[in-house]
Design an enzyme around this catalytic site. Structure first.
Site, PDB file in Angstrom:
ATOM      1  N   HIS A 131       1.036  -1.163   0.001  1.00 20.58           N
ATOM      2  CA  HIS A 131       0.044  -0.117  -0.102  1.00 20.58           C
ATOM      3  C   HIS A 131       1.049   1.237  -0.058  1.00 20.58           C
ATOM      4  O   HIS A 131       1.977   1.198   0.454  1.00 20.58           O
ATOM      5  CB  HIS A 131      -0.926  -0.124   1.371  1.00 20.58           C
ATOM      6  N   ASP A 208       2.973  -4.315   8.404  1.00 21.90           N
ATOM      7  CA  ASP A 208       2.045  -3.505   8.143  1.00 21.90           C
ATOM      8  C   ASP A 208       0.808  -4.372   8.338  1.00 21.90           C
ATOM      9  O   ASP A 208       0.357  -5.362   7.556  1.00 21.90           O
ATOM     10  CB  ASP A 208       2.052  -3.038   6.777  1.00 21.90           C
ATOM     11  N   GLN A 211      -4.794  -5.060   7.240  1.00 19.16           N
ATOM     12  CA  GLN A 211      -5.566  -6.080   7.147  1.00 19.16           C
ATOM     13  C   GLN A 211      -5.729  -7.053   7.886  1.00 19.16           C
ATOM     14  O   GLN A 211      -6.686  -7.894   8.197  1.00 19.16           O
ATOM     15  CB  GLN A 211      -5.410  -6.547   5.583  1.00 19.16           C
ATOM     16  N   LYS A 234     -10.362  -0.659  10.802  1.00 15.36           N
ATOM     17  CA  LYS A 234     -10.575  -1.802  10.124  1.00 15.36           C
ATOM     18  C   LYS A 234     -10.941  -3.141  11.038  1.00 15.36           C
ATOM     19  O   LYS A 234     -10.902  -4.095  10.452  1.00 15.36           O
ATOM     20  CB  LYS A 234      -9.240  -2.011   9.349  1.00 15.36           C
ATOM     21  N   CYS A 372      -4.913   2.139  -3.640  1.00 17.18           N
ATOM     22  CA  CYS A 372      -3.673   2.688  -3.172  1.00 17.18           C
ATOM     23  C   CYS A 372      -2.427   1.711  -3.216  1.00 17.18           C
ATOM     24  O   CYS A 372      -1.520   1.709  -2.324  1.00 17.18           O
ATOM     25  CB  CYS A 372      -3.690   2.946  -1.594  1.00 17.18           C
TER      26      CYS A 372
END
Lengths: 414, 149
Positions: A131, A208, A211, A234, A372
Site C-alpha cells: 500500500h 503492516d 488488514q 478496520k 492505493c
C-alpha cells in the site's frame, strides 16, 4: 429484514447483523450490501454506545487531571491500551503506542527510527504489493538519507518471490517493511519466516498489519517483529485511532516523533526531557473517545471469537471465488495459495469504475481502482480492479446479489 | 434540423431525453449506449498532455480550432465516462470560445448527475467541463476574433 437468517456453523450471522444499525439502510432504493470492509468496517452498537457514553458521562482530558472525570477518562483510556496489548500478544503496555492509524505508525517509524539509524547506501526492503502508506514514507526517508529502497518482486499469482527476497538481504539491509495481508490481493505473506530472515542479517522488520489484525490471530511476540502497525477502523472500531507496537528496547532508543504536551517530563527553555514509554510518542491530547470506544470493538471480536469469524470469512471467500468464477469474462486477480478477506477481480471490456458505478446503483458497495497500490496494478498491467471485501456480518446471500449485479453489468457493457 | 440549436437548447434536449427514463438503471443503460457509440480517439492523441485529471479512469480530451469554433474529441477506457463525455461534446462542440466560456452546463445537475454521482465522480465530470472551458479561453486569447451573432 434484508437477508434471510444465516447460520454459519456456530455463528448466527443474522443476530450479529442486528448489532450493526447501518446495515438497515437503503442505497439507491435497495438494501445496502456493504462489501468494502477492507476500506473500513461498520461499527457494532456497543462501539457507538461507548462513544456516546464517554461524552455523556466522563469526558475529560486525561493523564494530568486530578478530578474524578479526568481519572475515569484516564482509566478507560489506559484500559484500551491493556486490551490491545493482550489482543496482539505484546510483552508490555509500554510497547503499545496510540496513533491516528497504520499510516501514521509507519511514518513514525520512518521519521523517528529511520532518521537516526539510516546512513548513506543503507538498504530498506519493501515489496511490490505494498500500500502507498508502506512505500512513500520509505521513499521520502531514502531520498533524505541517500539510502536505497529495494523491492521484492511478486509472481503472476500475487505471491512474493521469496527466493528473490533472500537474495536481497545482506549486511546493508537495515529494515524490511512488509504487508501481512495485501489489501488489493488478499495474499497472506509468510511474515514470521521473513522476520527471521531479516533478523539473520541484522535487519529490523516492520509489519503492516492493517488488514491482518482483523482477519488473523496476531501474536507479535511469536512473530518476533520489531514493529507492527494497524488501524482500529478496520477492526470494527472507530476511525482516527491506530496502534504502533514496537519492541521496548527499540522504542526506548528512538528519538521522539512529535514534540509537545504529554510526551515531556520536564520543560525548561534551555532543555526538555522526555517522558517514558509509551507517552514519549503520544504528544498532545489524544483521540480519547475513540481510543476508549476501540476497546469495545476488541471485546466485540473477542466475544465472538476470531477463529469463528475466520471460519465464516473463509466460507465467504471460498463461496465468493467459486461463484464469481462463473461470470463470463471475469478474472480474479491474486490467486495466492493463502488469502484473506478480499477478492479482487477484473472483467473483460468493463472498466472497474463502470462496475463500481453500476453495482452502487443496486445498493452494492465495492471498491474500485488502484487501492492505493499503483505499483501493484502496474505489475498486472491493469488500471485497477473491483474489490469485494468481507466482514463478519456479510452473508452468502450478499455474494449472490453481487453475482446477480455483475451478470447484469456484463450484459449491459458487452 | 434546418437550424442549429444553441447551447441552452441542446441542454434542454438532453434534459427532455432523460426525463423519459423512470429509473437510474435505464438512465445508465442510455449513457452506456452513448458511450459505446462515441468514436474512438486516435492513439496518437492519448498522451499525458491530453489527459484530464480527476477521474479514476483515463480520460483524454483534444481540441481543435477552426473558423472561430472549437472542435472537441475525447475518449476514455471507462464506458460510462464515455457516455458522459459524448453529452458534453454534444453541447459544447462546434461553438465559439465565448459560447463555451459562458455555458452554464445546468443540464448536468438537471439530469441528476451531481446528486446521483458521488462527489468523487462528479468532480471528474466537472474537471472535463473545466478543461473544455480552458481550451476555449486559450483559443480566445490566442485568436481574438470577435464572435458574430
Amino acid at each position: 429484514m434484508n437477508s434471510p437468517i444465516t447460520k454459519s456453523k456456530s455463528l448466527d450471522i443474522n443476530v450479529i447483523r442486528q448489532e450493526f444499525p447501518i446495515l438497515n439502510r437503503e442505497v439507491k432504493g435497495r438494501p445496502l450490501i456493504y462489501l468494502d470492509n477492507a476500506a473500513t468496517t461498520q461499527k457494532p452498537q456497543q462501539v457507538l454506545d461507548a462513544l456516546m457514553h464517554y461524552y455523556t458521562n466522563y469526558n475529560a482530558n486525561i493523564h494530568r487531571g486530578i478530578h474524578t472525570l479526568a481519572e475515569e477518562a484516564t482509566a478507560a483510556f489506559e484500559q484500551t491500551r491493556d486490551a490491545v496489548k493482550s489482543f496482539i500478544g505484546a510483552g508490555s503496555r509500554e510497547e503499545i503506542i496510540f496513533t491516528r492509524g497504520t499510516t501514521e505508525g509507519i511514518n513514525l517509524v520512518a521519521y523517528s527510527w529511520g532518521r537516526k539509524n539510516l546512513q548513506v547506501n543503507d538498504e530498506i526492503i519493501i515489496s511490490n504489493m505494498e500500500h502507498h502508506s508502506n512505500i512513500v514514507p520509505w521513499q521520502l526517508l531514502c531520498e533524505e538519507k541517500g539510502a536505497i529502497l529495494k523491492v521484492i518482486p511478486i509472481n503472476e499469482k500475487g505471491e512474493l518471490m521469496l527466493d528473490e527476497y533472500k537474495k536481497m538481504l545482506g549486511p546493508k539491509t537495515k529494515l524490511v517493511s512488509i504487508v501481512h495481508v495485501s489489501n488489493a490481493l488478499g495474499t497472506v505473506n509468510p511474515v514470521r519466516q521473513m522476520i527471521a530472515d531479516a533478523h539473520a542479517v541484522g535487519a529490523l522488520c516492520m509489519v503492516d498489519g492493517a488488514q491482518s489484525a482483523v482477519h488473523l490471530d496476531i501474536n507479535v511476540t511469536e512473530l518476533d517483529c520489531d514493529f507492527f502497525a494497524f488501524s482500529a477502523h478496520k477492526l470494527y472500531g472507530p476511525t482516527g485511532v491506530g496502534v504502533l507496537y514496537g519492541k521496548k528496547a527499540i522504542l526506548e532508543a528512538m528519538p521522539p516523533f512529535q514534540g509537545g504536551g504529554e510526551m515531556i517530563k520536564e520543560v525548561t527553555l534551555q532543555k526538555t526531557t522526555f517522558n517514558d514509554l509509551p507517552y514519549k510518542f503520544e504528544a498532545g491530547t489524544p483521540n480519547i473517545a475513540d481510543v476508549i470506544a476501540f476497546k469495545s470493538a476488541i471485546h466485540f471480536v473477542q466475544s465472538i471469537g476470531k477463529e469463528k469469524i475466520r471460519r465464516h470469512e473463509r466460507d465467504l471467500m471460498d463461496y465468493g471465488q467459486q461463484e464469481l468464477e462463473k461470470i463470463p469474462g471475469l478474472k480474479i486477480i491474486g490467486q495466492a495459495k493463502e488469502k484473506a478477506g478480499v477478492i479482487s477481480f477484473v472483467i473483460e471490456k468493463a472498466h472497474p469504475q463502470d462496475i463500481g458505478i453500476l453495482l452502487d446503483n443496486r445498493g452494492i458497495a465495492v471498491r474500485t481502482g488502484h487501492h492505493c497500490a499503483q505499483p501493484l496494478m502496474d505489475h498486472f498491467c491493469i488500471p485497477g480492479t473491483a474489490r469485494a471485501s468481507f466482514a463478519v456480518y456479510n452473508t452468502r446471500y450478499e455474494i449472490d446479489e453481487l453475482v446477480k449485479g455483475l451478470l447484469r453489468v456484463v450484459k449491459i457493457l458487452s | 434540423m434546418s437550424q442549429e440549436l444553441n447551447i441552452a437548447e441542446t441542454e434542454q434536449e438532453i434534459i427532455s431525453e432523460f426525463a423519459l427514463f423512470d429509473s437510474w438503471d435505464d438512465k445508465y443503460e442510455y449513457i452506456i449506449d452513448l458511450g459505446k457509440r462515441l468514436p474512438p480517439l486516435d492513439t496518437k492523441y492519448k498522451t499525458d498532455e491530453n489527459r484530464v485529471r480527476g477521474c479514476q479512469s483515463s480520460v483524454w480530451l483534444v481540441a481543435d480550432f477552426k473558423d472561430g469554433k472549437l472542435f472537441f474529441q475525447a475518449d476514455s477506457d471507462a464506458v460510462i465516462v464515455k457516455g458522459l463525455i459524448s453529452m458534453l461534446i454534444r453541447v459544447l462542440n462546434k461553438r465559439t470560445p465565448d459560447e463555451i466560456i459562458e455555458a452554464r452546463m445546468d443540464f448536468i445537475r438537471e439530469i441528476g448527475m451531481t446528486t446521483h454521482l458521488a462527489q468523487t465522480r462528479s468532480n471528474g465530470l466537472l474537471s472535463m467541463v473545466k478543461q473544455m472551458k480552458h481550451y476555449a479561453l486559450a483559443y480566445k486569447i490566442k485568436d481574438p476574433v470577435p464572435s458574430k451573432n
